[in-house]
Design a protein around this motif. Structure first.
Motif, short mmCIF file in Angstrom:
data_model
loop_
_atom_site.label_atom_id
_atom_site.label_comp_id
_atom_site.label_asym_id
_atom_site.label_seq_id
_atom_site.Cartn_x
_atom_site.Cartn_y
_atom_site.Cartn_z
N PHE A 32 1.17 -1.28 0.02
CA PHE A 32 -0.11 -0.10 0.10
C PHE A 32 0.88 1.23 -0.41
O PHE A 32 0.35 2.45 -0.85
N GLN A 33 2.11 1.03 0.99
CA GLN A 33 2.64 2.23 0.98
C GLN A 33 3.84 2.91 -0.44
O GLN A 33 3.44 3.99 -0.90
N TRP A 34 3.96 1.27 -1.05
CA TRP A 34 4.58 2.06 -2.55
C TRP A 34 3.44 2.55 -3.36
O TRP A 34 3.65 2.99 -4.15
N VAL A 35 2.67 1.97 -3.19
CA VAL A 35 1.95 2.49 -4.65
C VAL A 35 0.87 3.81 -4.49
O VAL A 35 1.20 3.88 -5.78
N GLN A 36 0.52 4.11 -2.98
CA GLN A 36 0.05 5.49 -2.75
C GLN A 36 0.88 6.08 -2.07
O GLN A 36 0.81 7.44 -2.21
N ALA A 44 7.58 -3.98 -10.92
CA ALA A 44 9.26 -3.82 -11.23
C ALA A 44 10.12 -3.13 -10.20
O ALA A 44 11.53 -2.53 -9.63
N ASP A 45 8.98 -1.51 -10.05
CA ASP A 45 9.43 -0.42 -9.06
C ASP A 45 9.28 -1.43 -7.83
O ASP A 45 9.96 -0.17 -7.05
N ILE A 46 9.12 -1.83 -7.48
CA ILE A 46 8.94 -2.48 -5.57
C ILE A 46 10.00 -2.70 -5.18
O ILE A 46 10.69 -4.18 -6.18
N LYS A 47 10.92 -2.44 -4.68
CA LYS A 47 12.26 -2.81 -3.82
C LYS A 47 12.36 -4.03 -2.71
O LYS A 47 13.10 -4.73 -2.58
N ASN A 48 11.42 -3.81 -2.13
CA ASN A 48 10.93 -4.16 -0.96
C ASN A 48 10.62 -5.85 -0.27
O ASN A 48 10.55 -6.25 0.59
N ILE A 49 10.20 -6.20 -1.25
CA ILE A 49 9.59 -6.85 -1.51
C ILE A 49 9.52 -7.59 -2.52
O ILE A 49 9.64 -7.86 -3.51
N SER A 50 9.59 -10.20 -2.10
CA SER A 50 10.90 -10.50 -2.97
C SER A 50 9.44 -10.17 -3.73
O SER A 50 9.03 -10.65 -3.95
N LYS A 51 10.61 -11.42 -5.62
CA LYS A 51 10.44 -11.47 -6.57
C LYS A 51 8.86 -12.35 -6.33
O LYS A 51 7.88 -12.49 -7.22
N SER A 52 8.98 -13.69 -5.66
CA SER A 52 7.77 -14.89 -5.29
C SER A 52 7.05 -14.19 -4.81
O SER A 52 5.66 -14.35 -5.11
N ASP A 53 6.93 -13.03 -4.04
CA ASP A 53 5.53 -12.48 -3.41
C ASP A 53 4.85 -11.55 -4.71
O ASP A 53 3.61 -11.52 -4.63
N LEU A 54 6.05 -11.05 -5.34
CA LEU A 54 5.55 -10.01 -6.09
C LEU A 54 4.72 -10.90 -7.57
O LEU A 54 3.85 -10.12 -7.99
#
Length: 354
Positions: A32-36, A44-54
């Motif tokens: 939510f913080q990344w988006v809002q 690809a712009d989200i950096k602190n969430i694992s690729k598997s979770d994304l």
């Protein structure tokens, strides 16, 4: 399975989604913080969430970002944007940058709530193109996020302070999505824009005015009044035939009774309707109403045939209201040199202005 529009999700909705798909609660808060807050436009712009979770999240959620087609900049700092939606339709929104004025650190975004408009007000360019569809909460919120991101590339400290729902469309005819967008934009983990810094403008959808008072007493209300008698208002705002002035003013009194907040009454002044007699009729209509009149010299729009009044007429009109004890101001003109009236840029882009 149809994916959910990510930018339209509240923090609690993301928490619920994450719990259903086996992800931790804190992942939803991060997302939510990344988006809002950071207005990211892709996974690809989200950096602190694992690729598997994304990857798991992307199977259930969808980024509905806007494509900037055109931008106009006024000498007064106003910027007007034309955005293309995913289905190819276009919408406008405007940034009014009051921070250039001394001691007024305010950045207001005027957002659209519909593609086109079904109301068809006589002085509005949007209605000339008819109505296509409502916007989703994600598409409404995206206007704020994408303008913020666009300007932050030049000014990293830029923050939106105010939002007005008075761009293309009638917000009250897309009530649920507008209210949802307001609640998301207000959330502390997002942009945290205060409810009292957001205003909904309506041409007079009476049932929704009362519902707004009951649902959310903090959001501001502006009513496009424009005339003090039904025969004139019928011509300017076709909505008046369904909800005449007697019903509209009763709804306004009920709104103020419930919320204890004053209403802004918008009055578009033309060369024809800016006589003292019209001001006197308006003063009689608003007597005893908790409100403020905002006089708006009409924007010159090709196809409406309306002309703006002289400054002398505007001053005299305002004086009549003041003498009757009505709070009044004249809207500061913004973006006149870039055709900032609703719908003008869209019509120009589609080749319908000559």
């Amino acid at each position: 399975m149809e994916k959910i529009e990510l930018r339209g999700c509240s923090e609690n909705e993301l928490i619920e989604i994450c719990q259903k798909i086996g992800l931790k609660r804190f992942r939803a808060i991060q997302l939510f913080q990344w988006v809002q807050q950071k207005a990211v436009r892709s996974w690809a712009d989200i950096k602190n969430i694992s690729k598997s979770d994304l990857e798991t999240l992307s199977n259930h959620l969808h980024f509905s970002v806007l494509n900037k087609v055109r931008e106009q900049r006024s000498k007064d700092g106003t910027r007007k944007y034309l955005f293309r939606l995913e289905d190819g339709e276009t919408i406008e929104c405007v940034l009014m940058d009051y921070a250039r004025l001394k001691a007024r650190d305010r950045h207001t975004i005027c957002v659209s709530t519909q593609v086109g408009c079904p109301v068809g007000c006589a002085f509005c360019a949007t209605g000339l193109e008819g109505f296509k569809r409502n916007l989703s909460a994600a598409e409404i919120i995206s206007q704020v996020l994408d303008i913020s991101q666009d300007i932050q590339q030049e000014d990293p400290d830029f923050q939106v302070t105010n939002i007005v729902f008075m761009g293309m469309g009638e917000p009250m005819l897309n009530y649920d999505q507008v209210l949802k967008s307001i609640r998301v934009l207000n959330q502390a983990q997002g942009l945290n824009i205060g409810m009292r810094r957001m205003t909904i403008s309506t041409s007079g959808v009476v049932p929704k005015i009362i519902q707004l008072a009951k649902d959310n007493s903090q959001v501001g209300l502006a009513v496009s009044l424009h005339a003090a008698d039904d025969s004139t208002r019928d011509k300017l705002i076709p909505m008046n035939r369904r909800y005449p002035l007697s019903e509209l003013m009763e709804a306004c009194r009920e709104y103020s009774r419930i919320t204890h907040r004053r209403i802004t009454f918008e009055v578009a002044l033309t060369a024809d309707n800016s006589k003292p007699a019209e001001a006197e009729a308006l003063a009689r209509l608003l007597k005893g109403q908790l409100g403020h009149v905002n006089l708006i010299p009409v924007n010159p729009v090709v196809g409406t045939g309306m002309e703006r009044p002289s400054q002398e007429k505007i001053v005299k009109f305002a004086q009549v209201l003041e003498d009757a004890g009505i709070s009044v101001s004249s809207r500061e003109e913004r973006g006149t040199d870039i055709d900032a009236a609703c719908g003008q840029l869209r019509r120009q882009w589609e080749g319908k202005l000559v």
